[in-house]
Structure formats: C-alpha cells, structure tokens
Design a protein around this motif. Structure first.
Motif, PDB file in Angstrom:
ATOM      1  N   VAL A 207     -57.221  53.900 -28.218  1.00  0.00           N
ATOM      2  CA  VAL A 207     -56.353  54.903 -27.601  1.00  0.00           C
ATOM      3  C   VAL A 207     -54.907  54.710 -28.064  1.00  0.00           C
TER       4      VAL A 207
ATOM      5  N   HIS B 233     -59.683  59.071 -25.942  1.00  0.00           N
ATOM      6  CA  HIS B 233     -59.681  59.026 -24.480  1.00  0.00           C
ATOM      7  C   HIS B 233     -61.095  59.177 -23.914  1.00  0.00           C
TER       8      HIS B 233
ATOM      9  N   ASP C 172     -62.814  55.887 -24.335  1.00  0.00           N
ATOM     10  CA  ASP C 172     -62.290  54.927 -23.371  1.00  0.00           C
ATOM     11  C   ASP C 172     -62.980  55.097 -22.017  1.00  0.00           C
TER      12      ASP C 172
END
Length: 207
Positions: A23, A122, A125
């Motif tokens: 990220v 993202h 993640d």
C-alpha cells in the motif's frame, strides 16, 4: 497459542506486513506518476520500500524452509510470497525507469493505471487482514473478485494507452520507451490479480 498455531501465524503475519508495504509503495507510485517530473526526488523512497520488502520476503522464505507444518500448501505459500514481492519490485522498477528513460511528461493513461494499482493494493490489504480465517470469512473471496474486476479495467486502459502511444508519435524511441513503461506498469497490476488467483485456489482446495 500452541506451537503449531504459532508457526502457522508467522505466515499470515508476513502477508499482512507485506500488503502494508505494498500500500505504501502504491501510494508513493501514484504520487510519483501524478506529480511528475517534480516527484523525481521521491524515487529513492521507492527503493527503500523495495529493500524493506525484500528483507521481509527473505525472512519468510527462511521460515518456510525451516517449517515442517504450514497453514496450507507449501507451494501456494511460496507463490504468494513471490508474487507479493513482485508487485513492489515492479513499482520500484517502473519508477526508476521514468528517470532513466528521461521521461518529461506522463502519458495520461499511466495516471489511470497507477490509480488502479493503488485500489488493488488497498483491496489486497483488506483481503489479507481476513485471510487467516479464509475458510469461513466471505470477505476474502469478495476481494478476490474486486481485484479481478480492477485488473480487467486495467487491461482496457493499457490497450488504449498503447494505441495512443503508437498513433501519437512517429519517433520509434518514444514508442519503444513508453511501450516498455506501460508493459511493466501492467505487470505490476497483473501481479495483483495473480496473487488473488492463488488465494482463490487456496480457498477452493481447502473448502
């Protein structure tokens, strides 16, 4: 926590640490692309992130080689490790080439691709925050689908960008330079999808 459980948790911790760095790398890449050429001084920061991720990757490969018990197939773990590392390596490589190739102005579609990479980062993640419970956490497969959709969108952007590069310049050096940059940017986006393909395989094999 039992010893077995602890040894399994090491790998899930790695995936979470990895995607945190990814990220950061994707955010930095998006900034480098969006603010180019004034963002050239940020390139060394990308190298620092790539080095951190390499060190993390080396540690978990050592752990994998020492472990008799793994949370799922050893080959799938190694594939995930390699592909996650490839995302950061790819972003660092493209960032360096912007400077090496003497890029003065970004092709507009590069900004779109960097935005898609950031979105994928993202999503990955979030996916790996839930991955330890992949057998019963539906978020994992939701994120697999979302990354696939983003990568499909990226394919369209990439093809359109190539067409624009070939049609807008008769300079073969310019064309070859930007084809290389776009190819490598797409590779980073492809690696995000390759990660989720392995995740999907793990979920299906352990259902």
């Amino acid at each position: 926590m039992s010893r077995v459980r602890h040894r399994e948790a090491v790998f899930y911790d790695y995936f979470r640490q990895s995607t945190k760095i990814i990220v950061q790398a994707a955010e930095l890449f998006d900034r480098i692309v969006g603010e180019w050429p004034s963002s050239k001084p940020l390139i060394p920061q990308m190298k620092e992130l790539e080095t951190r991720h390499d060190e993390l990757t080396g540690s978990v490969i050592d752990e994998l080689n020492r472990s008799f018990i793994t949370p799922f197939d050893r080959g799938d773990i190694y594939s995930l490790i390699s592909l996650l590392d490839g995302i950061v390596d790819g972003l660092e490589g493209v960032s360096a080439r912007f400077d090496i190739y003497g890029v003065n102005e970004m092709v507009q579609s590069t900004r779109q691709m960097s935005g898609l990479i950031l979105q994928c980062a993202h999503e990955l993640d979030t996916l790996f925050e839930h991955f330890e419970n992949f057998k019963r956490d539906g978020v994992v497969l939701e994120k697999v689908k979302r990354v696939s959709d983003l990568e499909d969108e990226g394919d369209l952007v990439y093809r359109r960008a190539l067409g624009e590069v070939f049609s807008s310049s008769a300079d073969p050096v310019h064309v070859l330079k930007w084809k290389s940059l776009l190819d490598k940017t797409e590779d980073a986006l492809d690696n995000c999808k390759h990660v989720t393909n392995v995740v999907h395989s793990v979920v299906m094999k352990n259902a």
